[in-house]
Write a protein that holds these residues in place. Structure first.
Motif, PDB file in Angstrom:
ATOM      1  N   ILE A   1      30.835  20.361  28.554  1.00 60.09           N
ATOM      2  CA  ILE A   1      30.615  18.909  28.422  1.00 60.09           C
ATOM      3  C   ILE A   1      29.742  18.612  27.206  1.00 60.09           C
ATOM      4  CG2 ILE A   1      29.415  16.954  29.498  1.00 60.09           C
ATOM      5  CD1 ILE A   1      30.578  17.978  32.189  1.00 60.09           C
TER       6      ILE A   1
ATOM      7  N   SER B   1      31.646  19.035  24.039  1.00 62.63           N
ATOM      8  CA  SER B   1      32.650  17.971  23.848  1.00 62.63           C
ATOM      9  C   SER B   1      31.986  16.667  23.409  1.00 62.63           C
ATOM     10  CB  SER B   1      33.411  17.721  25.149  1.00 62.63           C
ATOM     11  OG  SER B   1      32.654  16.919  26.036  1.00 62.63           O
TER      12      SER B   1
ATOM     13  N   ALA C   1      34.563  14.914  27.187  1.00 60.86           N
ATOM     14  CA  ALA C   1      35.427  15.572  28.177  1.00 60.86           C
ATOM     15  C   ALA C   1      35.293  14.893  29.534  1.00 60.86           C
ATOM     16  CB  ALA C   1      35.051  17.051  28.285  1.00 60.86           C
ATOM     17  N   ASP C   2      36.390  14.862  30.265  1.00 63.10           N
ATOM     18  CA  ASP C   2      36.370  14.284  31.616  1.00 63.10           C
ATOM     19  C   ASP C   2      35.657  15.266  32.545  1.00 63.10           C
ATOM     20  OD1 ASP C   2      37.104  12.735  33.942  1.00 63.10           O
ATOM     21  OD2 ASP C   2      38.633  14.255  34.310  1.00 63.10           O
TER      22      ASP C   2
ATOM     23  N   ARG D   1      35.397  15.678  35.751  1.00 61.67           N
ATOM     24  CA  ARG D   1      36.170  16.221  36.884  1.00 61.67           C
ATOM     25  C   ARG D   1      37.116  17.330  36.394  1.00 61.67           C
ATOM     26  NH1 ARG D   1      36.705  18.536  41.249  1.00 61.67           N
ATOM     27  NH2 ARG D   1      38.728  18.331  42.253  1.00 61.67           N
ATOM     28  N   THR D   2      37.754  17.102  35.225  1.00 61.43           N
ATOM     29  CA  THR D   2      38.649  18.127  34.672  1.00 61.43           C
ATOM     30  C   THR D   2      37.850  19.370  34.290  1.00 61.43           C
ATOM     31  OG1 THR D   2      40.108  16.395  33.825  1.00 61.43           O
ATOM     32  CG2 THR D   2      40.344  18.590  32.853  1.00 61.43           C
TER      33      THR D   2
END
Ligand SMILES: Cc1cc2nc3c(=O)[nH]c(=O)nc-3n(C[C@H](O)[C@H](O)[C@H](O)COP(=O)(O)OP(=O)(O)OC[C@H]3O[C@@H](n4cnc5c(N)ncnc54)[C@H](O)[C@@H]3O)c2cc1C
Length: 145
Positions: free
Chosen positions: A75, A78, A82-83, A85-86
């Motif tokens: 994260i 990113s 970034a999502d 949960r993904t």
């Protein structure tokens, strides 16, 4: 001259890189009839080009590693785009991904005592990248095929 053939299947997977092949295996292992179709020769996918390795917080080299730290590093790197949960699904499931590849016969680089070797790659706090020389992707593709 027409040269047509009809094939029936319960699930059609389009694309035979790592994700398509892995999905097809999951379905087949669950007893579902599946057909995987690609538009290029079977070894020709981006997957086969990956050289660096595959990330999972196995802790084989740095025991303090965890999937939560893997997720946090991802994260952060990113730039918080970034999502979450993904990222959680990928980081938490990564060790199982490695286990599955081992079960299918992937030749990971190993330490002399048999542990899977892991090295630094990208923005990791710990050594987290499992690899097969400099041809990890090719070995993944071969294994999944
Ligand atoms: C040079 C390079 C180095 C990389 N290094 C790393 C690394 O070290 N570590 C890492 O984690 N990731 C790395 N990556 C990223 C990683 O390889 C990809 O994210 C991953 O392989 C994507 O897998 P995929 O199955 O989603 O896609 P792909 O492997 O691209 O597979 C998609 C497949 O779908 C097929 N297809 C597309 N459209 C159709 C269609 N209409 N009909 C039929 N088939 C179709 C394609 O031909 C292909 O076979 C690297 C990528 C590249 C290119």
């Amino acid at each position: 001259m027409r040269n047509e053939q009809q094939i029936s299947t319960s699930v059609l997977v389009i694309g035979t890189g790592g994700s398509g092949l892995r999905a097809a295996i999951e379905l087949a292992e669950a007893g579902t009839d599946v057909l995987a179709v690609g538009k290029r020769p079977r070894h020709d996918a981006h997957t086969a080009l990956a050289a660096g390795g595959i990330n999972a917080a196995l802790g084989t080299m740095d025991a303090e590693d965890s999937w939560q730290q893997h997720a946090a590093d991802t994260i952060k790197e990113s730039y918080f785009l970034a999502d979450p949960r993904t990222v959680q699904v990928v980081a938490e499931g990564a060790a199982r991904g490695i286990e599955d590849l081992e079960r299918y016969g992937m030749n990971f680089a190993r330490e002399t005592d048999g542990r899977i070797s892991q090295r630094f790659f990208g923005a990791h706090k710990f050594r987290r990248t499992a690899f097969a020389g400099d041809y990890t992707g090719l070995e993944i593709q071969r294994t999944l095929i």
